[in-house]
Motif scaffolding. Structure first.
Motif, PDB file in Angstrom:
ATOM      1  N   ASN A 266       0.810  -1.219   0.000  1.00 53.29           N
ATOM      2  CA  ASN A 266       0.000   0.000   0.000  1.00 53.29           C
ATOM      3  C   ASN A 266       0.848   1.276   0.000  1.00 53.29           C
ATOM      4  OD1 ASN A 266      -2.581  -1.232  -0.005  1.00 53.29           O
ATOM      5  ND2 ASN A 266      -2.343  -1.710   2.170  1.00 53.29           N
ATOM      6  N   PHE A 267       2.174   1.121   0.036  1.00 50.26           N
ATOM      7  CA  PHE A 267       3.056   2.284  -0.033  1.00 50.26           C
ATOM      8  C   PHE A 267       3.145   2.754  -1.490  1.00 50.26           C
ATOM      9  CE2 PHE A 267       5.956   1.435   3.901  1.00 50.26           C
ATOM     10  CZ  PHE A 267       4.818   1.285   4.682  1.00 50.26           C
ATOM     11  N   LYS A 268       3.319   4.044  -1.669  1.00 53.39           N
ATOM     12  CA  LYS A 268       3.532   4.590  -3.009  1.00 53.39           C
ATOM     13  C   LYS A 268       5.033   4.777  -3.210  1.00 53.39           C
ATOM     14  CE  LYS A 268      -0.910   7.024  -3.230  1.00 53.39           C
ATOM     15  NZ  LYS A 268      -1.574   8.344  -3.332  1.00 53.39           N
ATOM     16  N   THR A 269       5.643   3.820  -3.870  1.00 59.10           N
ATOM     17  CA  THR A 269       7.083   3.857  -4.082  1.00 59.10           C
ATOM     18  C   THR A 269       7.414   4.651  -5.340  1.00 59.10           C
ATOM     19  OG1 THR A 269       7.056   1.810  -5.368  1.00 59.10           O
ATOM     20  CG2 THR A 269       7.317   1.606  -2.974  1.00 59.10           C
ATOM     21  N   ASN A 270       8.693   5.017  -5.479  1.00 62.16           N
ATOM     22  CA  ASN A 270       9.121   5.695  -6.705  1.00 62.16           C
ATOM     23  C   ASN A 270       9.362   4.650  -7.796  1.00 62.16           C
ATOM     24  OD1 ASN A 270      11.642   4.551  -6.223  1.00 62.16           O
ATOM     25  ND2 ASN A 270      12.575   6.452  -5.509  1.00 62.16           N
TER      26      ASN A 270
ATOM     27  N   LEU B  44      11.378   2.423  -4.235  1.00 68.08           N
ATOM     28  CA  LEU B  44      11.910   2.948  -2.982  1.00 68.08           C
ATOM     29  C   LEU B  44      10.988   3.996  -2.363  1.00 68.08           C
ATOM     30  CD1 LEU B  44      15.619   3.508  -4.114  1.00 68.08           C
ATOM     31  CD2 LEU B  44      14.651   1.488  -3.004  1.00 68.08           C
ATOM     32  N   VAL B  45      11.108   4.141  -1.061  1.00 62.02           N
ATOM     33  CA  VAL B  45      10.392   5.172  -0.313  1.00 62.02           C
ATOM     34  C   VAL B  45      11.414   5.959   0.497  1.00 62.02           C
ATOM     35  CG1 VAL B  45       8.787   5.583   1.606  1.00 62.02           C
ATOM     36  CG2 VAL B  45       8.214   3.917  -0.154  1.00 62.02           C
ATOM     37  N   PRO B  46      11.382   7.295   0.427  1.00 66.38           N
ATOM     38  CA  PRO B  46      12.314   8.089   1.247  1.00 66.38           C
ATOM     39  C   PRO B  46      11.955   7.985   2.728  1.00 66.38           C
ATOM     40  CG  PRO B  46      10.766   9.528   0.126  1.00 66.38           C
ATOM     41  CD  PRO B  46      10.525   8.150  -0.416  1.00 66.38           C
ATOM     42  N   VAL B  47      12.994   8.016   3.558  1.00 64.08           N
ATOM     43  CA  VAL B  47      12.820   7.909   5.008  1.00 64.08           C
ATOM     44  C   VAL B  47      13.490   9.097   5.684  1.00 64.08           C
ATOM     45  CG1 VAL B  47      13.133   6.478   7.064  1.00 64.08           C
ATOM     46  CG2 VAL B  47      12.903   5.396   4.807  1.00 64.08           C
ATOM     47  N   ILE B  48      12.705   9.899   6.377  1.00 60.89           N
ATOM     48  CA  ILE B  48      13.241  10.995   7.179  1.00 60.89           C
ATOM     49  C   ILE B  48      13.498  10.442   8.571  1.00 60.89           C
ATOM     50  CG2 ILE B  48      12.791  13.290   8.150  1.00 60.89           C
ATOM     51  CD1 ILE B  48      10.749  13.629   5.805  1.00 60.89           C
TER      52      ILE B  48
ATOM     53  N   ALA C  50      17.240   8.901   4.005  1.00 58.73           N
ATOM     54  CA  ALA C  50      17.718   7.717   3.291  1.00 58.73           C
ATOM     55  C   ALA C  50      16.520   7.085   2.578  1.00 58.73           C
ATOM     56  CB  ALA C  50      18.375   6.737   4.257  1.00 58.73           C
ATOM     57  N   TYR C  51      16.733   5.902   2.001  1.00 59.33           N
ATOM     58  CA  TYR C  51      15.670   5.237   1.247  1.00 59.33           C
ATOM     59  C   TYR C  51      15.526   3.785   1.691  1.00 59.33           C
ATOM     60  CZ  TYR C  51      15.449   9.239  -1.867  1.00 59.33           C
ATOM     61  OH  TYR C  51      15.269  10.506  -2.368  1.00 59.33           O
TER      62      TYR C  51
ATOM     63  N   ASP D  24       3.784   7.930   0.805  1.00 55.74           N
ATOM     64  CA  ASP D  24       5.013   7.847   0.008  1.00 55.74           C
ATOM     65  C   ASP D  24       6.272   8.290   0.749  1.00 55.74           C
ATOM     66  OD1 ASP D  24       4.661  10.580   0.117  1.00 55.74           O
ATOM     67  OD2 ASP D  24       4.448  10.863  -2.049  1.00 55.74           O
ATOM     68  N   THR D  25       6.159   8.581   2.042  1.00 57.03           N
ATOM     69  CA  THR D  25       7.325   8.981   2.835  1.00 57.03           C
ATOM     70  C   THR D  25       7.194   8.441   4.254  1.00 57.03           C
ATOM     71  OG1 THR D  25       7.516  11.039   1.573  1.00 57.03           O
ATOM     72  CG2 THR D  25       8.732  10.914   3.638  1.00 57.03           C
TER      73      THR D  25
END
Length: 224
Positions: free
Chosen positions: A25-29, A33-37, A50-51, A99-100
């Motif tokens: 259910n994540f919106k990846t690129n 990948l998904v960016p991680v703060i 990071a990702y 997505d993040t």
């Protein structure tokens, strides 16, 4: 954490990391990948970006340590595997667009490969302001006091207190507490702010002397 996951799979109640949203259910690129703060869970300081791919996300949940996917090396990596600067997961959050990821962590050592606590140490532009996040201010002052204990500085009042020992520190804590009481009888709020600040400083010296941290104190307060 991995042992806890094994127990959880057997329906034995344990405190494990389990995502409320599946990776599907994540919106990846376009690279999956998904960016991680990444944020310090105590001070809210942003440490790095990071990702993650699906494997890194699963490994993070399984171990309780932050795992990422390196775009430059094209491989999985465990943060701190070579440096020892692990990031222990406190919580993971997904933004409104799925997505993040926001990861709140307990950071061991430096987050940045340069040795800096945070990767965001280069100031581009800023307006003058005072840092007033209470816990961050307390942690910053406390870290200076702890550093004085390990690395004495000539002429330092903090080192004077450490050199004189626990009885002197306790005497000052008692004196400052009494001055708060006296200041509270005065209608001028500036005086009581000054005396409370003095008191808290001396309490922090006492904490450093006895090995108590702000995390210990806030955890105790949270449990009351």
């Amino acid at each position: 954490m991995e042992k806890k996951q094994e127990l959880g799979a057997l329906d034995i109640p344990v405190d494990i990391l389990k995502s409320s949203v599946s990776w599907g259910n994540f919106k990846t690129n376009s690279d999956g990948l998904v960016p991680v703060i990444v944020q310090d869970f105590k001070t809210f300081e942003v440490l790095m970006l990071a990702y993650m791919n699906e494997q890194a996300f699963a490994d993070t949940l399984r171990t309780g340590k932050m795992h990422y996917y390196s775009r430059s090396r094209q491989s999985q990596w465990l943060k701190g595997e070579t440096s020892g600067h692990f990031q222990y997961v406190k919580s993971l959050h997904l933004d409104c667009d799925n997505d993040t990821i926001l990861a709140k962590v307990h950071q061991i050592g430096a987050a940045c490969h340069t040795g800096s606590r945070s990767c965001f140490f280069q100031t581009l532009a800023e307006k003058e302001y005072r840092e007033t996040n209470p816990l961050k201010v307390f942690e910053d002052v406390f870290s200076v006091i702890q550093d004085r204990k390990v690395h004495p500085k000539e002429g330092s009042y903090t080192n004077y207190l450490f050199d004189k020992g626990i009885d002197k520190i306790l005497k000052k804590v008692g004196e400052e507490a009494t001055e708060i009481v006296i200041a509270a009888k005065n209608p001028d709020p500036e005086e009581i702010k000054y005396e409370i600040s003095d008191f808290l400083y001396h309490v922090m010296v006492l904490m450093a002397e006895r090995g108590v941290t702000w995390e210990d104190i806030t955890e105790e307060l949270a449990n009351r």
